[in-house]
Design a protein around this motif. Structure first.
Motif, mmCIF file in Angstrom:
data_model
loop_
_atom_site.group_PDB
_atom_site.id
_atom_site.type_symbol
_atom_site.label_atom_id
_atom_site.label_comp_id
_atom_site.label_asym_id
_atom_site.label_seq_id
_atom_site.Cartn_x
_atom_site.Cartn_y
_atom_site.Cartn_z
ATOM 1 N N ALA A 25 -8.894 2.229 -1.163
ATOM 2 C CA ALA A 25 -8.381 1.059 -0.568
ATOM 3 C C ALA A 25 -8.228 0.073 -2.486
ATOM 4 O O ALA A 25 -7.048 -0.740 -2.462
ATOM 5 C CB ALA A 25 -9.323 -0.086 0.418
ATOM 6 N N HIS B 115 -4.649 1.445 -3.231
ATOM 7 C CA HIS B 115 -3.689 0.891 -2.424
ATOM 8 C C HIS B 115 -3.340 -0.197 -3.267
ATOM 9 O O HIS B 115 -2.056 -0.588 -2.909
ATOM 10 C CB HIS B 115 -3.981 0.849 -0.882
ATOM 11 C CG HIS B 115 -3.867 1.929 -0.356
ATOM 12 N ND1 HIS B 115 -4.157 2.521 1.135
ATOM 13 C CD2 HIS B 115 -3.374 3.049 -0.369
ATOM 14 C CE1 HIS B 115 -3.979 3.701 1.387
ATOM 15 N NE2 HIS B 115 -4.004 4.438 -0.069
ATOM 16 N N GLU B 116 -3.934 -1.431 -3.421
ATOM 17 C CA GLU B 116 -4.365 -2.414 -3.993
ATOM 18 C C GLU B 116 -3.745 -2.610 -5.363
ATOM 19 O O GLU B 116 -3.632 -3.850 -6.092
ATOM 20 C CB GLU B 116 -5.773 -3.169 -3.851
ATOM 21 C CG GLU B 116 -5.732 -3.324 -2.618
ATOM 22 C CD GLU B 116 -4.941 -4.541 -1.503
ATOM 23 O OE1 GLU B 116 -4.621 -5.603 -2.351
ATOM 24 O OE2 GLU B 116 -4.569 -4.301 -0.791
ATOM 25 N N GLY C 161 -6.101 -0.070 7.134
ATOM 26 C CA GLY C 161 -6.031 -0.817 6.401
ATOM 27 C C GLY C 161 -7.529 -1.146 6.008
ATOM 28 O O GLY C 161 -8.335 -0.681 6.870
ATOM 29 N N TRP C 162 -8.169 -1.346 4.816
ATOM 30 C CA TRP C 162 -9.403 -1.635 4.381
ATOM 31 C C TRP C 162 -10.097 -3.014 5.871
ATOM 32 O O TRP C 162 -11.246 -2.032 5.792
ATOM 33 C CB TRP C 162 -9.523 -2.185 3.087
ATOM 34 C CG TRP C 162 -10.565 -2.717 2.539
ATOM 35 C CD1 TRP C 162 -11.161 -3.510 2.548
ATOM 36 C CD2 TRP C 162 -11.908 -1.498 2.259
ATOM 37 N NE1 TRP C 162 -12.471 -3.648 1.630
ATOM 38 C CE2 TRP C 162 -13.009 -2.359 1.703
ATOM 39 C CE3 TRP C 162 -12.414 -0.136 2.823
ATOM 40 C CZ2 TRP C 162 -14.237 -2.006 1.121
ATOM 41 C CZ3 TRP C 162 -13.830 0.238 2.100
ATOM 42 C CH2 TRP C 162 -14.798 -0.621 0.914
#
Length: 283
Positions: free
Chosen positions: A122, A125-126, A248-249
């Motif tokens: 995550a 991804h950010e 998603g997270w």
């Protein structure tokens, strides 16, 4: 396999010292919390055309050194326990107490692994750096093992059930932080709380396993416990990446809340039944 050392340590001390022995063995993981992520950071790109290959070689060398150290340890054997046959495993696993312990152990370890595996992905991804995710994992692993210096005494004073309940509260706080945001400090705090919670829960559940069998049954019950718990961890690891990529997270955190509530309810009911049974025997 390494986690089974905690039970071997419990064999070397009197019964009232077993939670302490479990926790001290787990405290050795504190070194892993420092050495592991730093090893990754400094070795992952030493061979530019084969990323992480040197890291795997370094990890293998650490395992060889550990094996050499273990050769000097002599664990006492209990010959009488080996000769005496215990109850069939099918009978033992139907005990309500063992079922509760297995359920809590599965939830404690699988949730920790589920969130820990997802968090670095995550972060990537950010757009957060790999060094940042390595640092987050380092502090997570330190938090996993640092409480081991006092978890054993905490179990002796408060009881294993209450210590596991503390773990579930900490895990709930960790998930709440995960919901709060996706900055680097959110991930750091989430993983640190998750690590503290895992320590209380895993050592507490391990101490409860020791109460669920006779001496002659210890090997089969402990092996069955670890098989179930670690098998669930493997499934959680495989699931986490796919769920993160697809949903998603935030969904990862939402899914984690459900088993926490189940485990809290199980512990409260178990403690209530234990008190009720005690009252019946004394009345």
């Amino acid at each position: 396999m390494v986690l089974t050392f905690r039970f071997a340590a419990a064999e070397c001390v009197p019964e009232n010292r077993q939670p302490w022995a479990l926790s001290i063995v787990m405290a050795a993981g504190l070194a892993a919390g420092v050495l592991g992520p730093q090893t990754v950071t400094y070795t992952m790109d030493l061979w530019e055309s084969h990323l992480f290959i040197v890291t795997y070689v370094a990890a293998a060398l650490m395992a060889v050194v550990s094996a050499a150290v273990l050769l000097g340890i002599d664990v006492p054997r209990h010959e009488a326990a080996v000769r005496t046959s215990g109850r069939p495993l099918a009978v033992i696993v139907r005990q309500p107490q063992l079922i509760n312990v297995l359920l809590c152990g599965v939830i404690v370890y699988t949730l920790m692994n589920f969130l820990m595996t997802s968090a670095p992905l995550a972060m990537k991804h950010e757009g957060l750096s790999l060094e940042s995710s390595n640092l987050a994992l380092q502090w997570h692993i330190i938090a996993m093992y640092a409480p081991s210096f006092f978890t054993g005494n905490l179990i002796r004073r408060c009881g294993a059930n209450r210590v596991v309940l503390m773990e579930l509260i900490l895990t709930s706080a960790s998930i709440a932080v995960g919901f709060a945001g996706m900055q680097s400090y959110h991930f750091y705090l989430c993983l640190v709380l998750l690590g503290f919670g895992w320590n209380f829960g895993f050592v507490g559940a391990s101490a409860l396993v020791l109460q669920c069998h006779k001496t002659s049954e210890k090997n089969s019950v402990r092996a069955f416990n670890d098989f179930i718990v670690l098998g669930a961890v493997v499934l959680g690891s495989f699931a986490s990446g796919g769920i993160l990529n697809r949903y998603g997270w935030t969904i990862i955190c939402a899914l984690a809340f459900v088993p926490v509530l189940v485990a809290i309810s199980t512990l409260i009911l178990s403690e209530h039944r234990g008190k009720y049974s005690t009252q019946e025997r004394t009345s």
